[in-house]
Structures are given as C-alpha cells and as structure tokens.
Design an enzyme around this catalytic site. Structure first.
Site, mmCIF file in Angstrom:
data_model
loop_
_atom_site.group_PDB
_atom_site.id
_atom_site.type_symbol
_atom_site.label_atom_id
_atom_site.label_comp_id
_atom_site.label_asym_id
_atom_site.label_seq_id
_atom_site.Cartn_x
_atom_site.Cartn_y
_atom_site.Cartn_z
ATOM 1 N N ARG A 141 56.478 36.829 46.806
ATOM 2 C CA ARG A 141 57.008 37.137 48.266
ATOM 3 C C ARG A 141 57.029 35.578 49.157
ATOM 4 N NH1 ARG A 141 53.452 42.070 49.144
ATOM 5 N NH2 ARG A 141 52.055 40.508 48.192
ATOM 6 N N VAL B 261 36.380 34.964 32.414
ATOM 7 C CA VAL B 261 35.030 35.801 32.558
ATOM 8 C C VAL B 261 33.974 35.454 33.143
ATOM 9 C CG1 VAL B 261 33.452 36.542 30.514
ATOM 10 C CG2 VAL B 261 35.870 35.812 29.896
ATOM 11 N N VAL C 201 42.626 34.926 44.661
ATOM 12 C CA VAL C 201 41.915 33.555 43.853
ATOM 13 C C VAL C 201 42.792 32.417 44.144
ATOM 14 C CG1 VAL C 201 41.514 32.457 41.602
ATOM 15 C CG2 VAL C 201 41.190 34.917 41.911
ATOM 16 N N LYS D 295 37.241 40.788 28.586
ATOM 17 C CA LYS D 295 36.141 39.879 28.466
ATOM 18 C C LYS D 295 35.437 39.744 27.359
ATOM 19 C CE LYS D 295 36.115 39.703 33.683
ATOM 20 N NZ LYS D 295 35.710 40.508 34.751
ATOM 21 N N ILE E 105 30.599 31.824 36.901
ATOM 22 C CA ILE E 105 29.541 31.554 36.231
ATOM 23 C C ILE E 105 29.993 30.759 34.892
ATOM 24 C CG2 ILE E 105 27.602 32.439 34.381
ATOM 25 C CD1 ILE E 105 27.866 35.068 35.893
ATOM 26 N N GLY F 152 33.616 35.165 36.638
ATOM 27 C CA GLY F 152 34.201 34.411 37.820
ATOM 28 C C GLY F 152 33.302 32.927 37.908
ATOM 29 N N GLY G 227 37.967 42.141 47.512
ATOM 30 C CA GLY G 227 38.759 41.291 46.564
ATOM 31 C C GLY G 227 38.187 41.145 45.156
ATOM 32 N N GLU H 126 40.873 44.450 40.444
ATOM 33 C CA GLU H 126 42.014 44.176 39.923
ATOM 34 C C GLU H 126 43.164 44.642 40.747
ATOM 35 O OE1 GLU H 126 42.334 41.838 37.547
ATOM 36 O OE2 GLU H 126 40.281 41.484 37.655
ATOM 37 N N ASP I 281 39.058 45.646 31.993
ATOM 38 C CA ASP I 281 38.773 44.570 32.413
ATOM 39 C C ASP I 281 37.334 43.679 31.652
ATOM 40 O OD1 ASP I 281 39.129 42.299 34.588
ATOM 41 O OD2 ASP I 281 36.847 42.714 34.478
HETATM 42 P P1 NDP Z 1 46.073 38.859 43.484
HETATM 43 O O1 NDP Z 1 46.816 40.304 43.154
HETATM 44 O O2 NDP Z 1 45.433 38.621 44.789
HETATM 45 O O3 NDP Z 1 47.435 37.654 43.571
HETATM 46 C C1 NDP Z 1 48.568 37.608 42.743
HETATM 47 C C2 NDP Z 1 49.339 36.582 43.133
HETATM 48 O O4 NDP Z 1 50.222 36.492 42.139
HETATM 49 C C3 NDP Z 1 50.049 36.653 44.405
HETATM 50 O O5 NDP Z 1 49.908 35.406 45.131
HETATM 51 C C4 NDP Z 1 51.477 37.169 43.877
HETATM 52 O O6 NDP Z 1 52.533 36.801 44.781
HETATM 53 C C5 NDP Z 1 51.713 36.509 42.637
HETATM 54 N N1 NDP Z 1 52.552 36.974 41.544
HETATM 55 C C6 NDP Z 1 52.599 38.246 41.473
HETATM 56 N N2 NDP Z 1 53.569 38.457 40.580
HETATM 57 C C7 NDP Z 1 54.331 37.404 40.598
HETATM 58 C C8 NDP Z 1 55.489 36.819 39.669
HETATM 59 N N3 NDP Z 1 56.264 37.806 38.885
HETATM 60 N N4 NDP Z 1 55.996 35.636 40.023
HETATM 61 C C9 NDP Z 1 55.110 34.767 40.810
HETATM 62 N N5 NDP Z 1 53.883 34.962 41.254
HETATM 63 C C10 NDP Z 1 53.666 36.116 41.388
HETATM 64 O O7 NDP Z 1 45.316 38.523 42.179
HETATM 65 P P2 NDP Z 1 44.130 37.903 42.183
HETATM 66 O O8 NDP Z 1 43.967 36.618 42.668
HETATM 67 O O9 NDP Z 1 42.862 38.563 42.390
HETATM 68 O O10 NDP Z 1 43.860 37.468 40.432
HETATM 69 C C11 NDP Z 1 44.650 36.693 39.868
HETATM 70 C C12 NDP Z 1 44.032 36.345 38.497
HETATM 71 O O11 NDP Z 1 42.507 36.149 38.483
HETATM 72 C C13 NDP Z 1 44.175 37.601 37.772
HETATM 73 O O12 NDP Z 1 44.508 37.523 36.396
HETATM 74 C C14 NDP Z 1 42.660 38.215 37.815
HETATM 75 O O13 NDP Z 1 42.533 38.965 36.733
HETATM 76 C C15 NDP Z 1 42.000 36.805 37.759
HETATM 77 N N6 NDP Z 1 40.613 36.858 38.333
HETATM 78 C C16 NDP Z 1 40.316 37.350 39.592
HETATM 79 C C17 NDP Z 1 39.427 37.599 39.892
HETATM 80 C C18 NDP Z 1 38.983 38.274 41.392
HETATM 81 O O14 NDP Z 1 37.594 38.438 41.839
HETATM 82 N N7 NDP Z 1 39.939 38.468 42.282
HETATM 83 C C19 NDP Z 1 37.815 37.140 39.356
HETATM 84 C C20 NDP Z 1 38.347 36.478 38.085
HETATM 85 C C21 NDP Z 1 39.639 36.347 37.606
HETATM 86 P P3 NDP Z 1 52.484 37.461 46.419
HETATM 87 O O15 NDP Z 1 51.475 36.777 47.048
HETATM 88 O O16 NDP Z 1 53.853 36.684 46.812
HETATM 89 O O17 NDP Z 1 52.624 38.857 46.268
HETATM 90 N N1 HSE Z 2 37.977 42.640 38.871
HETATM 91 C C1 HSE Z 2 37.339 41.866 38.240
HETATM 92 C C2 HSE Z 2 35.600 42.002 38.416
HETATM 93 C C3 HSE Z 2 37.105 40.370 38.602
HETATM 94 O O1 HSE Z 2 35.339 43.134 39.164
HETATM 95 O O2 HSE Z 2 34.894 41.677 37.979
HETATM 96 C C4 HSE Z 2 36.694 39.257 37.953
HETATM 97 O O3 HSE Z 2 37.076 39.052 36.711
#
Ligand code: NDP
Ligand code: HSE
Length: 439
Positions: free
Chosen positions: A46, A129, A14, A202, A133, A131, A184, A187, A198
């Site tokens: 990282r 909740v 994201v 929501k 929408i 994405g 992607g 979770e 999840d």
């Molecule tokens: P990712 O696992 O792809 O990314 C997580 C990011 O957080 C990475 O950049 C990671 O760093 C960083 N991170 C992890 N731990 C730490 C820490 N201790 N300190 C600082 N940075 C940290 O997650 P997503 O992007 O998929 O999801 C992010 C959020 O969005 C979550 O809450 C998820 O539930 C929500 N979400 C996700 C959706 C999806 O479709 N993916 C849809 C809707 C909501 P590094 O890159 O260095 O590992």
């Molecule tokens: N893991 C979640 C899903 C991401 O599959 O709907 C969106 O919240």
C-alpha cells in the site's frame, strides 16, 4: 566508488528499521562496505501509507527486482508468495539476495540456493533465525572445521514472551499475546508463533546448516504452546523446572541397524530452573550449540523486533556489498551429508506425566506396571491429595529417557484404565546436556 544499489521488498516492522539505519549510518556503511550502499526503491503493498519514502516507493515489486540499476534485493515481506517468485526472479537476474524470511527458506531454501548458485550470487539470511543474534554465520563459517552434535534453544520471541509473562506475573495467555503483537514480535498471523511453526522453520534452517543436510519445515516435529496451562507451569516449578518452547536439532548416532540421522523438533518442555536457558526472559532468544571439538557454546540476544532484526539484515547487506566490491561471492551452504531425518516416534526424551487417579490399594502398582510393560523406566513418582476420604489423588510420574512411541503407547493404555480418572498433562523434560532435572 560505484554505489551498491538496493531494492527493498516490504517496509513494515523490520523494513522501516532497515531504511532508518541505511540513512542514519550511510557514511559508516559505505566505509565498511567499500562503496556507498544506496536504496534504489522500496516495494510495498500500500504505497499511499509510505509517503515518507517519497519517490522510492512503488507497488511494482516484480519490476523493481529486475531493474538494471539494482545489485541487491532485501526481502522483508514474509510468507511464501509473492516472496518466492520475486526472489527467484531477482536471483535469475543476477541480483544477490538478503532475506529474513524463515518460512520461505524452510520450505524452499534448496530452490533459492540453486538459483543463487546458477547465477553466482549471494543468498544471505542471518535475520531469519534468532533476530539480532549472529548465529547462522558462526554455524556456516566459524564452526566449518568442527562436527556439530546439537543446536538447541529458544528461537521464538513471542512464545518466550508469553511463557515468561504467564510464569512471572500470572498474566493470561491472551493478554501476553496481545502485548507481544503490539511490540512487533509476533508474525502477521500469530498462530505461526504460538503453534510452533515459526520455531519449526528456524529449526529446519539450523539443522540444515549444522548437519550439512537439507531439512525442511515438514521434517520438523512441531507442537506449540496453546495447551500450556497455569497448572503445567506450577507443576514444572514443583520439580525445580520452568517451561520453555524449545527447538532441538540433534545428530543421532547410528543405532541398531538405523543409520546416523538428524532429529529436528519443536515443543514446550520442562527444563531445570538452573539451566542458563531458564533465565532467558521476554522476547530474548538463546541457542546452545554443541560441537565435538568446541564443546558447548551459547548465543544470546534479542530474537525479535524491528531494530534487532534490521541489525542482522544490515550485517548481511554489508557482507554482500563487500563481495560485490571485491568481485566474488561469500561462503555457500553445503548439503553433502544428506542425513535422513529420524522419525519422532524413535526420538528419546524424558517425560512428566500428571494423572488424576483413584486413591486405593494397587493403583500405583498397576500404573507402574504399564510403564514397565512398555519399557519406560520411571525416575520418580509423587502423589498429592487423596486420603481422608478423598476419592482421587494426583499422581506425577517423571520418567528416564524413553522413545516417544513407547511413552505414547503407555499413555494410551493408562487413559483406558479404570483407576485413571484423567491424564491431565504429558510434558517432555529436557536436560539439554546438563544433567540435573529433579525426579
Ligand atoms: P510486516 O508485516 O510488519 O511488514 C510486511 C511488509 O511487507 C509491509 O511493508 C507490507 O506492505 C509489505 N508487503 C506485504 N505484502 C506485499 C506484497 N505482496 N508486495 C509488496 N510488499 C508487500 O512484517 P515484518 O517486518 O514483521 O516481517 C518481515 C519479515 O521479517 C518476515 O519474513 C518475518 O518473518 C521476518 N522477521 C520478522 C521479525 C520481527 O520481529 N518482526 C524478526 C525476524 C524476522 P504495506 O506496509 O504496504 O502493508
Ligand atoms: N515472530 C518471531 C518471534 C519474529 O516472535 O520470534 C522473530 O523471528
């Protein structure tokens, strides 16, 4: 104009799309917000993996969120810690917060909201909740003058992707999950998706907003899709249904001395193939909202994935920036109603029970007798197999609406009957306000 300075926490699926859109649409966002929206820094775990961020990248998230030149913190790390501590520090320091973190909101939304109130800043979470929408803002603002009675739908893209693939192409559960992770949607730990947690988070957020009541993930009855088999999908098709993982949040009227309450639950259920939710495929989400004056509303769109989720994050960010430029805060959540949560045992739904039974005289009557004894009314019974010397037959019973506890007690007794070889599956059947599930 003085720019609005943004600290990002996380830059994964994201976050990297948020950064891309912030750069690509900088001029338009500035025009809409009333001030340039600039990245002040990006904290990740990282930093060496994020060379493209140049000087913006840091591993010092606690330092970033309290920096004087930061106005807004966008959190897309996920999980409870360190996100909770970082956001509380940010709110305490007077930063507004935009987050996509449903797990944290469903566990500690009240604490975050109190911290935002104490500092007089915004806490927005549209992306948490469904994405892309727009759903939470309509619930909080557009429907603030109405009385919502139900919010129900498909709010997890990964499980909908898996169930769609199993149903359409006979794809295996494992292959479909692997593809959802690659795209992607899943979770970091996909058990949060497939075990329903999840969707339960929501549901807690939706129920809280819809019913002006604090509902946490622990209040939500939660079952996932691991046990849904190809046989269940075929059984659903036999009665003109498909199986979807549903999140259902309902206002339950006062009844027999029990006060008005809310019910929030997540489980796989059969829904009529003709229902609009049945044609929601892949990672798409769709949510039905029913309100007393508005009637039925349906929200549909991409529920997961980097760019769709970033769209919702950016929408919140522009809203927060506008509020900062205007010198105020946006509408807040309310929890004045404080309705109790109705226990799952008292919740009424319909059921599809599939049994393997001895094929001999009196068995059907004995089974029907147990349903009757527990006050569960049968809508339809169908037997296949048996006869021609076959020792057992398959019996499917579809019930009218009955309390969960009564159905569970019935199944408990059936399991012990001599004539019942196995209770193969028990699945709920949901009409979702549109009568017509085949018996
Ligand atoms: P990712 O696992 O792809 O990314 C997580 C990011 O957080 C990475 O950049 C990671 O760093 C960083 N991170 C992890 N731990 C730490 C820490 N201790 N300190 C600082 N940075 C940290 O997650 P997503 O992007 O998929 O999801 C992010 C959020 O969005 C979550 O809450 C998820 O539930 C929500 N979400 C996700 C959706 C999806 O479709 N993916 C849809 C809707 C909501 P590094 O890159 O260095 O590992
Ligand atoms: N893991 C979640 C899903 C991401 O599959 O709907 C969106 O919240």
């Amino acid at each position: 104009m003085k720019p609005i300075r943004v600290a990002m926490l996380g830059c994964g699926t994201v976050g990297r799309e948020v950064v891309r859109l912030l750069h690509e649409q900088a001029d338009e966002l500035a025009a809409r917000a009333g001030a340039p929206v600039q990245l002040a820094g990006v904290a990740v775990r990282r930093p060496h993996k994020h060379a493209e961020l140049g000087d913006l990248v840091t591993a010092d998230a606690p330092g970033l969120v309290t920096r004087d030149d930061v106005d807004v913190v966008v959190e897309v790390i996920g999980g409870i810690e360190p996100a909770r501590t970082l956001l509380l520090e940010a709110l305490k320091a007077g930063k507004s917060v935009v987050t996509a973190n449903k797990a944290l909101l469903a566990e500690d939304g009240a604490v975050l909201a109190e911290a935002a109130d104490a500092s007089g800043v915004d806490l927005y979470y549209e992306a948490s909740v469904a994405g892309a929408i727009p759903l939470l803002r309509p619930l909080r603002e557009s429907l603030a003058g109405d009385r919502i009675t139900r919010v129900a739908g498909i709010v997890n893209g990964t499980t909908n992707f898996i169930l769609s693939a199993m149903s359409a192409s006979g794809s295996s559960y494992a292959d479909a999950l692997e593809e959802a992770s690659r795209l992607g949607y899943a979770e970091a730990d996909p058990s949060a998706d497939v075990d329903g947690y999840d969707a339960a988070s929501k549901a807690a957020i939706l129920a809280s907003l819809a019913f002006h009541t604090r509902v946490t993930a622990a209040d939500v009855h939660c079952e996932g899709i691991r046990s849904v088999s190809a046989g269940d999908i075929a059984a659903a098709a036999e009665i003109g249904c498909v199986i979807k993982l549903l999140a259902i949040c309902e206002r339950v009227p006062a009844d027999a001395g029990a006060p008005e309450a809310v019910s929030a639950r997540v489980y796989p259920a059969m829904i009529p193939a003709a229902h609009p939710l049945a044609s929601v495929h892949g990672a798409f989400n769709a949510v039905f909202v029913e309100a007393e004056a508005a009637g039925q509303l349906m929200f549909y769109g991409q529920g997961a994935g980097g760019a769709p989720t970033a769209s919702a994050v950016l929408g919140d960010l522009v809203a927060v920036a506008r509020n900062r430029v205007g010198g105020g805060r946006g509408p807040r959540d309310s929890a004045y109603a404080s309705l109790p949560v109705r226990p799952m045992g008292a919740v009424q739904t319909r059921y599809h029970v599939s049994l393997e039974v001895a094929d001999r005289a009196g068995v059907l009557a004995a089974i029907a007798g147990e349903f009757a004894h527990h006050g569960v009314s049968i809508a339809a019974v169908r037997q296949t197999g048996g006869g021609d010397g076959e020792p057992s037959a398959r019996l499917v019973v579809v019930t009218h609406a009955a309390p969960e506890a009564a159905l569970a007690a019935t199944v408990g007794v059936l399991t012990g009957l001599d004539a019942v070889r196995a209770v193969d599956s028990v699945l709920r059947v949901e009409d979702l306000g549109r009568e017509g599930v085949a018996g």
